[in-house]
Design a protein around this motif. Structure first.
Motif, PDB file in Angstrom:
ATOM      1  N   ARG A   1      14.270  20.773   3.319  1.00 21.20           N
ATOM      2  CA  ARG A   1      14.585  21.213   1.968  1.00 21.20           C
ATOM      3  C   ARG A   1      13.752  22.442   1.599  1.00 21.20           C
ATOM      4  N   ALA A   2      12.460  22.431   1.935  1.00 19.38           N
ATOM      5  CA  ALA A   2      11.580  23.568   1.632  1.00 19.38           C
ATOM      6  C   ALA A   2      12.036  24.828   2.364  1.00 19.38           C
TER       7      ALA A   2
ATOM      8  N   MET B   1       0.833  -1.172   0.000  1.00 20.60           N
ATOM      9  CA  MET B   1       0.000   0.000   0.000  1.00 20.60           C
ATOM     10  C   MET B   1       0.884   1.243   0.000  1.00 20.60           C
ATOM     11  N   PRO B   2       0.684   2.170  -0.940  1.00 21.91           N
ATOM     12  CA  PRO B   2       1.505   3.384  -1.027  1.00 21.91           C
ATOM     13  C   PRO B   2       1.249   4.325   0.152  1.00 21.91           C
ATOM     14  N   THR B   3       2.287   5.046   0.506  1.00 19.68           N
ATOM     15  CA  THR B   3       2.230   6.078   1.541  1.00 19.68           C
ATOM     16  C   THR B   3       2.467   7.417   0.861  1.00 19.68           C
ATOM     17  N   VAL B   4       1.613   8.404   1.149  1.00 23.13           N
ATOM     18  CA  VAL B   4       1.725   9.730   0.543  1.00 23.13           C
ATOM     19  C   VAL B   4       2.146  10.727   1.608  1.00 23.13           C
ATOM     20  N   ILE B   5       3.155  11.524   1.262  1.00 23.29           N
ATOM     21  CA  ILE B   5       3.680  12.565   2.143  1.00 23.29           C
ATOM     22  C   ILE B   5       3.537  13.874   1.371  1.00 23.29           C
ATOM     23  N   GLU B   6       2.972  14.893   2.011  1.00 19.31           N
ATOM     24  CA  GLU B   6       2.812  16.174   1.331  1.00 19.31           C
ATOM     25  C   GLU B   6       3.276  17.302   2.235  1.00 19.31           C
ATOM     26  N   VAL B   7       4.061  18.209   1.659  1.00 19.12           N
ATOM     27  CA  VAL B   7       4.546  19.389   2.367  1.00 19.12           C
ATOM     28  C   VAL B   7       4.250  20.590   1.478  1.00 19.12           C
ATOM     29  N   VAL B   8       3.570  21.596   2.043  1.00 19.48           N
ATOM     30  CA  VAL B   8       3.189  22.804   1.308  1.00 19.48           C
ATOM     31  C   VAL B   8       3.890  23.990   1.942  1.00 19.48           C
ATOM     32  N   SER B   9       4.507  24.828   1.102  1.00 17.63           N
ATOM     33  CA  SER B   9       5.233  26.014   1.578  1.00 17.63           C
ATOM     34  C   SER B   9       4.828  27.213   0.738  1.00 17.63           C
ATOM     35  N   ASP B  10       4.524  28.326   1.380  1.00 15.26           N
ATOM     36  CA  ASP B  10       4.284  29.585   0.680  1.00 15.26           C
ATOM     37  C   ASP B  10       5.571  30.396   0.742  1.00 15.26           C
ATOM     38  N   ILE B  11       6.007  30.843  -0.433  1.00 15.17           N
ATOM     39  CA  ILE B  11       7.317  31.479  -0.565  1.00 15.17           C
ATOM     40  C   ILE B  11       7.149  32.845  -1.216  1.00 15.17           C
ATOM     41  N   ASP B  12       7.846  33.828  -0.707  1.00 18.05           N
ATOM     42  CA  ASP B  12       7.783  35.185  -1.245  1.00 18.05           C
ATOM     43  C   ASP B  12       8.805  35.337  -2.377  1.00 18.05           C
ATOM     44  N   ALA B  13       8.493  34.705  -3.502  1.00 18.09           N
ATOM     45  CA  ALA B  13       9.323  34.783  -4.716  1.00 18.09           C
ATOM     46  C   ALA B  13       8.469  34.279  -5.873  1.00 18.09           C
ATOM     47  N   VAL B  14       8.817  34.677  -7.075  1.00 17.45           N
ATOM     48  CA  VAL B  14       8.044  34.272  -8.254  1.00 17.45           C
ATOM     49  C   VAL B  14       8.269  32.784  -8.554  1.00 17.45           C
ATOM     50  N   PRO B  15       7.281  32.118  -9.158  1.00 14.46           N
ATOM     51  CA  PRO B  15       7.406  30.683  -9.435  1.00 14.46           C
ATOM     52  C   PRO B  15       8.659  30.296 -10.222  1.00 14.46           C
ATOM     53  N   GLY B  16       9.048  31.097 -11.196  1.00 17.79           N
ATOM     54  CA  GLY B  16      10.228  30.766 -11.993  1.00 17.79           C
ATOM     55  C   GLY B  16      11.489  30.674 -11.163  1.00 17.79           C
ATOM     56  N   MET B  17      11.624  31.564 -10.179  1.00 17.99           N
ATOM     57  CA  MET B  17      12.804  31.529  -9.326  1.00 17.99           C
ATOM     58  C   MET B  17      12.776  30.283  -8.432  1.00 17.99           C
ATOM     59  N   VAL B  18      11.617  30.012  -7.854  1.00 21.55           N
ATOM     60  CA  VAL B  18      11.500  28.849  -6.963  1.00 21.55           C
ATOM     61  C   VAL B  18      11.748  27.568  -7.756  1.00 21.55           C
ATOM     62  N   PHE B  19      11.136  27.453  -8.922  1.00 19.79           N
ATOM     63  CA  PHE B  19      11.321  26.277  -9.779  1.00 19.79           C
ATOM     64  C   PHE B  19      12.805  26.097 -10.094  1.00 19.79           C
ATOM     65  N   GLY B  20      13.471  27.179 -10.483  1.00 18.38           N
ATOM     66  CA  GLY B  20      14.890  27.108 -10.826  1.00 18.38           C
ATOM     67  C   GLY B  20      15.757  26.625  -9.677  1.00 18.38           C
ATOM     68  N   LEU B  21      15.422  27.045  -8.473  1.00 20.05           N
ATOM     69  CA  LEU B  21      16.171  26.581  -7.299  1.00 20.05           C
ATOM     70  C   LEU B  21      15.941  25.095  -7.050  1.00 20.05           C
ATOM     71  N   VAL B  22      14.700  24.646  -7.216  1.00 19.67           N
ATOM     72  CA  VAL B  22      14.374  23.247  -6.915  1.00 19.67           C
ATOM     73  C   VAL B  22      15.015  22.292  -7.916  1.00 19.67           C
TER      74      VAL B  22
END
Length: 168
Positions: free
Chosen positions: A141-142, A1-22
């Motif tokens: 990591r977040a 049975m799969p286990t799902v882990i979810e972490v949500v973070s609100d970041i004060d930066a534009v999506p392109g910058m956050v995506f590039g870092l990740v």
């Protein structure tokens, strides 16, 4: 049975910058330096792209682990997906989502789905031991990504630094 882990973070930066870092494997390794994490890409590039494979080596629970994942979904700056092709799990799928909240705010969602080997015993270990441990790693990591993105100093390779009027 799969286990799902979810972490949500609100970041004060534009999506392109956050995506590039990740997708920067050096940023990833730096975020988990306590586990002596290293990341090596199949292409030699430090920024991941569709089809790339990345091999992670780290120490967890006092044991040296190795896992190779492939980027199986890639839609910058909105999402990408990596899936284990070799490693300790029966299956691991890690979805990364980046949602604009308007202005320079981004909601980053990490959703990791794991299936452990060893049937019911593995599923129990995944729920009781692995899920809480992986949640802590994802939160660490977040927090690292958030610090870098909100400093407006770290600019991912290939990304333009945000204009002053895009910054808060």
């Amino acid at each position: 049975m799969p286990t799902v882990i979810e972490v949500v973070s609100d970041i004060d930066a534009v999506p392109g910058m956050v995506f590039g870092l990740v997708v920067d494997v050096d940023v990833h390794a730096a975020s988990l330096h306590g586990s002596q994490e290293t990341a090596t890409t199949s292409t030699g590039r430090r920024q991941l792209a569709f089809g790339d494979e990345v091999t992670f080596r780290a120490r967890h629970f006092g044991v040296r682990w190795c896992m190779t994942s492939r980027i199986t979904g890639y839609e910058p700056p909105f999402c990408f997906v990596d899936e284990q092709v070799r490693g300790p799990f029966r299956a691991l799928r890690h979805e990364h989502y980046f949602e604009s909240l308007g202005g320079s705010r981004t909601r980053m969602t990490d959703r990791m789905t794991i299936s452990a080997p060893l049937g019911p015993v593995g599923a129990f270990v995944a729920q009781v031991l692995l899920a809480p441990y992986l949640r802590r790693l994802l939160k660490r990591r977040a927090a690292h990504i958030t610090r870098l993105a909100e400093s407006h100093e770290a600019v991912p390779r290939g990304e333009a630094k945000p204009d002053q009027d895009q910054m808060h």
